[in-house]
Design an enzyme around this catalytic site. Structure first.
Site, PDB file in Angstrom:
ATOM      1  CB  CYS A 198      -1.067  -0.042   1.151  1.00  0.00           C
ATOM      2  SG  CYS A 198      -1.937   1.539   1.560  1.00  0.00           S
ATOM      3  CG  ASP A 199       1.418   3.503  -3.624  1.00  0.00           C
ATOM      4  OD1 ASP A 199       2.408   2.817  -3.828  1.00  0.00           O
ATOM      5  OD2 ASP A 199       0.737   4.032  -4.435  1.00  0.00           O
TER       6      ASP A 199
END
Length: 115
Positions: free
Chosen positions: A10-11
């Protein structure tokens, strides 16, 4: 040591982990896609943030949910769906030692985690 709950690819989680490392804050990632999620954690997170805040309505998982389920979602249903589909949980979450953070906001992290 701070435990960051989220998913490693997940960024937003990556940004939080990078910030923690840059600020020399000892931390570890609990990737609930790999390591699973304790139902007690969800109950604790819900009591801190509310079930609505836990549901990531910008996620692919949300977009793929049945429309009827989305319309009728309530606290008990939400906790069940989040336990079954942890990628629906907004991330990252830090919930320990009196610190409660959801999502990543650099100012909030600085205020909560640096003295």
């Amino acid at each position: 040591m701070i435990t960051v709950y989220g998913i490693k690819n997940c960024d937003t989680v990556k940004k939080a982990l990078k910030w923690l490392a840059a600020n020399n804050i000892e931390h570890k990632l609990h990737d609930y896609r790999v390591e699973g999620l304790d139902a007690n954690f969800l109950v604790q997170a819900e009591s801190q943030f509310g079930w609505q805040a836990l549901v990531n309505k910008r996620s692919t998982t949300w977009r793929n949910l049945d429309d009827n389920l989305k319309k009728t979602l309530d606290k008990s249903t939400a906790l069940q769906v989040l336990a079954e589909q942890p990628t629906l949980i907004k991330r990252p979450i830090i919930l320990q030692d009196g610190i409660a953070l959801i999502g990543f906001d650099e100012k909030e992290y600085a205020q909560a985690l640096t003295a």
